[in-house]
Each structure stands twice: as structure tokens, then as C-alpha cells.
Scaffold this motif. Sequence first.
Motif: not given
Length: 558
Positions: A249-275
Motif C-alpha cells: 500500500k502507498a503510504v506516501a506519494r510525491a507529485g507528478c511532473f513537479v519537483e517535490d519534497l515529502i518526509v515519511v516516518d517509517i514505520p509510522h506512515a499512514e495511507e496516502a491518497a491514490p494517484a
Amino acid sequence: MKIALAQINPTVGDFTGNIKKIVEFAARASEQGAELVVFPELAVCGYPPADFLEKNAFVERAVQAVHEIAAWTGEQGRPAVLVGSVMPAASKIGKHVSNVAVLLSKGKTAFVQQKMLLPFYDVFDEQRYFEPASSQCLTSLNDQPLAITICEDAWNDKDFWPRQLYPVDPVNALMQQWQADADHLDRYPRIILNISASPFCQGKPATRQRMLAAIAQRHHAFVVLVNQVGGNDGLVFDGSSLVLDPSGKAVARAGCFVEDLIVVDIPHAEEAAPAPCDEIREVWQALVLGTRDYVRKCGFSKVLVAVSGGIDSALVAAIAVEALGAENVIGVGMPSEYSSLGSIEDARSLAHNLGIRFELLPIHDIFAQFQKVLEPLFAGTSFGIAEENLQPRIRGTLLMAISNKFGALVLTTGNKSEMAVGYCTLYGDMVGALAVIGDVYKTRVYQLAHHANRTREVIPLNTITKPPSAELRPGQQDTDSLPPYEVLDPILMAYVERFLSAEQIAKEQNVDLALVRSVLKLVEQSEYKRQQAAPVLKITPKSFGTGRRFPIAVKVQV
């Protein structure tokens, strides 16, 4: 562990700019509490560097850049950085450089993982340059074990693909090492890091996620992918970086076709929005980003588009405006005596709708002068392809004159269907610096035109609904020379992208074999044109360009 996915858009050879971007993203990640900041494959030098890798000075500058980034990590409290670079190969035998992932921590190089699987298909040419790794090895950061892989190293899962391309699976090898010391290592979450420069094509982001999800599930691991974003020549990179948990399951997702920065806390990340899964929107974004980066990374800001009133040039102009802004796009109409009044008005309406500068340069008199000069030589012959092609060649000359005078790049307007069958004119409508829709079939051109009009009428409705025509002779329509595009395009897709034979295509699509053979003959006869074409933005699995290599002088039975 807090891991930052730094999805950046590097420029090939711009070490100063790339270092600055890497440090800026790492600093932002540090402010968000990241312990490790992960960057894409070859982010230090940009991907693909191609024959720059043959230059010792280029490789030496890459090594220096890594030291500069390492120095940044030396200040107390700053996170570690995992970044892709090129480095001299350790062995004295084989290729002289390696594609590596470098873990930088506390001012030093803590670990280097060399890429093992070097793709040598389609647009990839890595076996030409790099020495492959002989082994993979787990490492750790702050006691957390890490399995580090580079792009293709994760694309050889025997349980996902119908056929493996390589005899080894680096991910599996790393997980076997983990399993061998499971009593100690399984106190920590399994983390597989993959730094990538994975180019976009239709459907690939979804395939990439399914493949990585299969790896996550099989190895009960978190999979962290950081993919490059941006355009480099004909390649467009979508980014789409993500983190998958052991269930896939995707728990973090960066944008498409744009620069992006996301920080994920493993193993505590929650489900990300669908692409988002709108394929036409993805293609549109890819073409916009590819156009923007090609123009700007080549040092330009303005472009020219020959707007004829047809749908192809209208679509290219609309893409250019979204990519560069209306103030940086010039539309040039160049009607001949065969151009309809409706087409001229459609071109004007398009320019008005887009808010771009529009110049009208009729070519009647120039065309007449050309014909007068050629009259003694052409005496006794009828009007034909030579006279038709004079018109686009005149237009090409005018466009290049304007380009030279004002420093604006010319965008070609031919689509993939036309390039496939040679329904385009060398040194005419093929003149330009970038083939924006050269990998877009005509039927998809119409879909993209409707997308351009999703919120308001940008491309005039008449442009979309009228029968397509080159308007190079009285009453001309594309169907005078070609099958309807809804018949032609599936034939071309089957032949160009799936390599089916004429017989297979005729049977599969229930079309006349003679018609199929006539189309394939046009494809083969037009190779010399395609090899002189402007770079094509790749959005399908097999575009015309570096990923498709056929000889010109051949005799092929189709």
C-alpha cells in the motif's frame, strides 16, 4: 526513521546548479526533522549524461561535487544524504566509470553502492559507459539497516515479469543477506531504497507502482522510490516518487511532473491518497514539462509555432503557452493560395484565445517566384508533390529567419502518424528544434485538443471538427493519401510499438492485408526523414528517436 524523498529536476552538466538544488532540498528536509534525504539517480550530474562520461573532467567534477555535498552534512544536526552520481570505477579492467548511490553522513562518504543492472534497450545505453557492480551489500544509518538499489536494479523481479532480462536480482540478493541475519536485523523495519531516473511513457507510473508493490509484499519491506522529474532532450521524467508499506500500500506519494519534497516516518506512515489515473492528463503534463525544460535548459525563453488553422499546430501552440507563458510564444500564419479563409480565421482565433502574438506572412508571391524560376525545368510536367512541398519549405525558411533574428526556437507541429508514414516535408514542416507531438498519434491529438479545451475554448471548435488537410493543393484532404486515422493509427501502433507483421495486423484488426502492407511500406520508406527530424518528446513505449534504431538503406518485405 524519518526519510525525505527529494524529487528534483537536475540539468545535465550543471554541477553548480544541481549542488545548489540538492543542498536546498536537504536543508528543507532537515527543518522537517528528516534523518536521511534521498535524491534521484545521477542527480549530481543529471541523467542521461551520455558521452560526457567519456570526458575525465566531467567525472572529476562529479567527484568534487559529491565532496561538496558531503561537507554540507558535516555540520551537527544535519541529515545524511543519499544521492546518485558518477564515479571512477574501482577496477582497472572494464569500463572506467560507475553509476553509484553515495551515502553521505557527518561530512564523509559513509557508503557507496554501485549499480548492478545496466539497461541496454530502448532509450537506455548504460552498458556503453558503466562498469556494473559485482555484488550488493546492506548498509546502515543510525543503526537502521538499509538496502540500497539504483533504478534498474529493482526491475528484475522474476515473480512480476514474464521474462527476466538479467541472471541476478539485486533486490532478492540484498533480502537474502537480511534473512541470513534475521535474528538481529528483523528488530528493524525492512527498508529498500531505490533511486531512479525512470523516464515517462503512457501507463508507466502505474506499472512502476505495481512492480514495487510486488517487491514490498514478497520481501515484507518498505520500498522507497525517489525518481527524477523534468525533461532532458526527448526524455521526460514524471517523478511520481512514493513509499510502499509491506502490504504494497502507498503510504506516501510525491507529485507528478513537479519537483517535490515529502518526509515519511517509517514505520509510522499512514495511507496516502491514490494517484490520479487520467492518462490524457498525464500525457499533457509530460508534453508541457518536456517543452518547458527543453527550451529553458537550452538557454532560450521564446518559441515560434507555425499556426495554420489545423489541429496539430493549434495543440502545439496550446502546449507551448502552458509551458512558457503566452508572452513567450509567437504564432506565425503563412497562408498560400490554397489556404482556406476558414483556416486563416481559425489561426487568428487560436492566437486570440491563447493571448499570443500573431504574425501573418502570406507566401503567395514567394511561391509564384519559385515556380517562375523552376518553370523552364518543370515545363511539360503537371502540378504535383514538388510544387506541394515547395510551400512548407518556404514556410520553413521564413520560420528559421525569424528564429535567427529574434532568438526564438521553432517548435515543429508534425504528429507521430505523419512522421510514421512520411506525410511531412523535410526542410519544411519538419524544420525546428523540438517535435513536441512527434510521439502523439493523430487520434490522440484530438483527445489532447479536447483536454486543452477542458475549461474554455482554447482551440477553435472548427479546427477540431473540420477534416484534416495540408492545404497544399485545391480541395486536398489527408484521406486522399492516407487511410482514415482511426484505421491508420492502430496499424502503426501494432507495427511500430509491438513489431507485429502485416499478416498479424490484418488478422488482429480485421483490415485488408493489402492496405496494411501499403502503410508499412510507407513507414519503411520514410526512415530517412525521421532520422533528420527534430528531437521528439517521448510519451509512448517506442518513440521515433534514440530508442528506435533502424537502418535507412534496406530492402524489407512487408
